[in-house]
Write an enzyme that holds these catalytic residues in place. Structure first.
Site, short mmCIF file in Angstrom:
data_model
loop_
_atom_site.label_atom_id
_atom_site.label_comp_id
_atom_site.label_asym_id
_atom_site.label_seq_id
_atom_site.Cartn_x
_atom_site.Cartn_y
_atom_site.Cartn_z
N HIS A 53 -2.28 -3.96 5.04
CA HIS A 53 -2.11 -3.57 6.45
C HIS A 53 -3.47 -3.27 7.07
O HIS A 53 -4.35 -2.72 6.42
CB HIS A 53 -1.19 -2.34 6.57
CG HIS A 53 -1.74 -1.10 5.94
ND1 HIS A 53 -2.31 -0.09 6.69
CD2 HIS A 53 -1.87 -0.73 4.65
CE1 HIS A 53 -2.73 0.86 5.87
NE2 HIS A 53 -2.48 0.50 4.63
N ASP A 98 0.43 3.75 1.71
CA ASP A 98 0.38 4.32 3.06
C ASP A 98 1.79 4.59 3.60
O ASP A 98 2.66 3.71 3.56
CB ASP A 98 -0.37 3.33 3.98
CG ASP A 98 -0.75 3.93 5.32
OD1 ASP A 98 0.16 4.38 6.05
OD2 ASP A 98 -1.95 3.98 5.62
N ARG A 100 2.95 4.67 6.41
CA ARG A 100 3.35 3.92 7.61
C ARG A 100 3.85 2.51 7.30
O ARG A 100 4.18 1.76 8.21
CB ARG A 100 2.17 3.84 8.59
CG ARG A 100 1.68 5.20 9.05
CD ARG A 100 0.32 5.10 9.71
NE ARG A 100 -0.68 4.60 8.77
CZ ARG A 100 -1.94 4.31 9.11
NH1 ARG A 100 -2.34 4.46 10.35
NH2 ARG A 100 -2.79 3.86 8.20
N CYS A 140 -6.27 -0.07 6.74
CA CYS A 140 -6.00 0.52 5.42
C CYS A 140 -7.18 1.43 5.01
O CYS A 140 -8.32 0.97 4.90
CB CYS A 140 -5.82 -0.60 4.39
SG CYS A 140 -5.44 0.03 2.74
N CYS A 153 0.85 -1.20 0.00
CA CYS A 153 0.00 0.00 0.00
C CYS A 153 0.88 1.25 0.00
O CYS A 153 1.99 1.24 0.53
CB CYS A 153 -0.90 0.00 1.23
SG CYS A 153 -2.06 1.41 1.25
CO CO Z 1 -3.50 1.17 2.92
#
Ligand code: CO
Length: 229
Positions: free
Chosen positions: A109, A55, A57, A112, A53
């Site tokens: 994750h 993302d 993090r 998400c 992803c």
């Molecule tokens: Co995500």
């Protein structure tokens, strides 16, 4: 204040601080190994392709304790493997056929945003058309998901199913199937990362051939066209 309401402070991050950070990185790395960049510049041979992803993090290297040169990475919103996505297909083709990676891992994750948004009926803009693919996954597993009354638990399960289905999508690509038919050592896996603990869970869907694949998705071996230049 409850710790869970705190969000990681990014107020110190500026455009300039990134460049300062780079200078510091180079300095510290060269102190450890004066030939570090010289060696990296000679080429790459990562054994793993990571499809994760976007993302912020979930950075592939940090969370697996690996370094530059060790993981080839493709990231998009909600770690999806969409069969018409030229960007993903190009990365996959290059990783499998040129770099000859031994593992391709789809990494989702918990929490998400993309997966959670796909569970709602709200419109978020252009992204709704991308996330619609996750709604298909919901539909495929509606019987299981509809029984989960806790919204967080339902979201967590959809995150897992999204990883499992996208790992399966990878196996269905001509790229992965041809690699297997050519006897290439290649395994496809699905992982879920927990942002709240830092721990990765293996979804145990590792696949190295198309024996469990529905018949309709299986490609017969590709015969080279004779006389073609
Ligand atoms: Co995500």
């Amino acid at each position: 204040m409850c710790a869970t309401t705190l969000i990681h402070d990014t107020s110190h991050i500026t455009y300039e601080s990134l460049l300062d950070g780079n200078r510091q990185f180079v300095e510290e790395t060269l102190k450890e190994d004066p030939h570090y960049f010289e060696t990296l510049a000679n080429g790459q041979k990562p054994p793993v392709l990571w499809i994760g992803c976007a993302d912020s993090r979930v950075p592939a290297n940090q969370i697996t304790n690996t370094n530059p040169g060790e993981i080839f990475v493709h990231r998009n919103i909600a770690n999806m493997v969409i069969h018409t996505d030229m960007s993903m297909l190009s990365v996959l083709d290059y990783a499998v056929n040129v770099l000859q990676v031994k593992h391709v891992i789809v990494v989702g994750h918990y929490g998400c945003g993309g997966v959670l948004a796909s569970m709602s009926n709200k419109q978020f803009g252009l992204i709704d058309n991308w996330l619609r693919n996750i709604k298909d996954i919901y539909r495929m597993h509606a019987e299981e998901l509809d029984k989960i009354t806790d919204e967080k638990a339902k979201g967590d399960r959809l995150v897992e199913l999204n990883v499992i289905e996208n790992a399966s999508n990878l196996c269905k690509t001509s790229i992965v199937q041809n690699a297997w038919q050519n006897g290439q050592e290649l395994k496809v896996h699905g992982w879920v990362y927990d942002v709240g603990t830092g721990i990765i869970t293996d979804m145990k869907v590792s696949t190295h051939n198309n024996s469990k694949m529905d018949e309709v998705f299986r490609f017969s071996p590709l015969n080279p066209v004779k006389g073609r230049v």
